[in-house]
Design an enzyme around this catalytic site. Structure first.
Site, PDB file in Angstrom:
ATOM      1  CB  ILE A 106     -40.385  13.028  31.500  1.00  0.00           C
ATOM      2  CG1 ILE A 106     -41.245  14.238  31.884  1.00  0.00           C
ATOM      3  CG2 ILE A 106     -40.496  11.924  32.529  1.00  0.00           C
ATOM      4  CD1 ILE A 106     -42.756  13.938  31.889  1.00  0.00           C
ATOM      5  CB  CYS A 107     -38.804  15.510  35.053  1.00  0.00           C
ATOM      6  SG  CYS A 107     -38.547  16.404  36.610  1.00  0.00           S
ATOM      7  N   GLY A 108     -36.066  15.338  35.311  1.00  0.00           N
ATOM      8  CA  GLY A 108     -34.666  15.181  35.663  1.00  0.00           C
ATOM      9  C   GLY A 108     -33.904  14.223  34.773  1.00  0.00           C
TER      10      GLY A 108
END
Length: 205
Positions: A106-108
């Protein structure tokens, strides 16, 4: 629910600057369903999240093997975009996927997997398409504008979708499915009180 005998643990990566809000729904409901959650750091030295939580990892990354795990979860962190410190976690994700063990990012962490080449041939999502494009990866044609995506054993999501991220993980590991999974998502994402009845009937609360 009770833990299933012989079930392999879920491994949650932890590192400095990790975004501690992104995996809570997933790990809480995995644990309630009987999955052991083991934290994995660069070493066993304590790390500090964006929210200031200090976490002492259960084990170091070099001690994690795909055959001993049911899933590797990679949360976002500032370090994914500011250094190469977390590249070993992306390489471990490659080993997991090659061994047929799922990974959720998720995300970065999605950018880390993009740099590792793991999104070049899989449907995926992230914060926005140009965030991943900045990595120079070759998978732009497979980017999907949606809350979360699962393809070929890999779950991806953006930083604003921790509930959708958890939904995909819970589906992938068979914790909830069908009407119950839909109700779980409606309750935690939409605050839909009508979902309580479905979850209570299924013993999922």
């Amino acid at each position: 629910m009770n833990a299933t005998a012989g079930r392999k643990p879920v491994h949650l990566a932890v590192y400095d600057t990790l975004a501690d809000w992104e995996t809570g729904h997933a790990t809480a409901h995995l644990a309630r369903s009987g999955h052991e959650i083991r934290t994995v750091g660069p070493s066993t030295t304590p790390v500090t999240s964006i929210g200031g939580l200090r976490i002492r990892p259960d084990l170091a990354l070099d001690g994690v093997r795909p055959e001993d795990s049911s899933l590797l979860i990679l949360p976002g962190a500032d370090l994914w975009d500011t250094s190469d410190d977390l590249a070993p976690f992306a390489r471990t994700a490659r080993a997991f996927l090659a061994a047929g063990v799922p990974v959720a990012a998720i995300c970065g962490a999605t950018a880390g997997l993009a740099r590792e080449g793991l999104l070049d041939d899989r449907a995926h999502t992230s914060a926005v398409s140009f965030y991943l494009a900045a990595t120079g990866y070759a998978g732009g044609a497979h980017y999907v504008e949606t809350d979360a995506v699962t393809d070929a054993g890999l779950v991806t999501a953006g930083p604003t979708e921790p509930v959708a991220f958890a939904r995909e993980i819970l589906r992938l590991l068979g914790v909830y499915e069908g009407e119950v999974l839909d109700a779980w998502y409606r309750l935690f994402h939409d605050s839909d009180a009508s979902a309580y009845a479905v979850l209570e009937k299924a013993g999922a609360l």
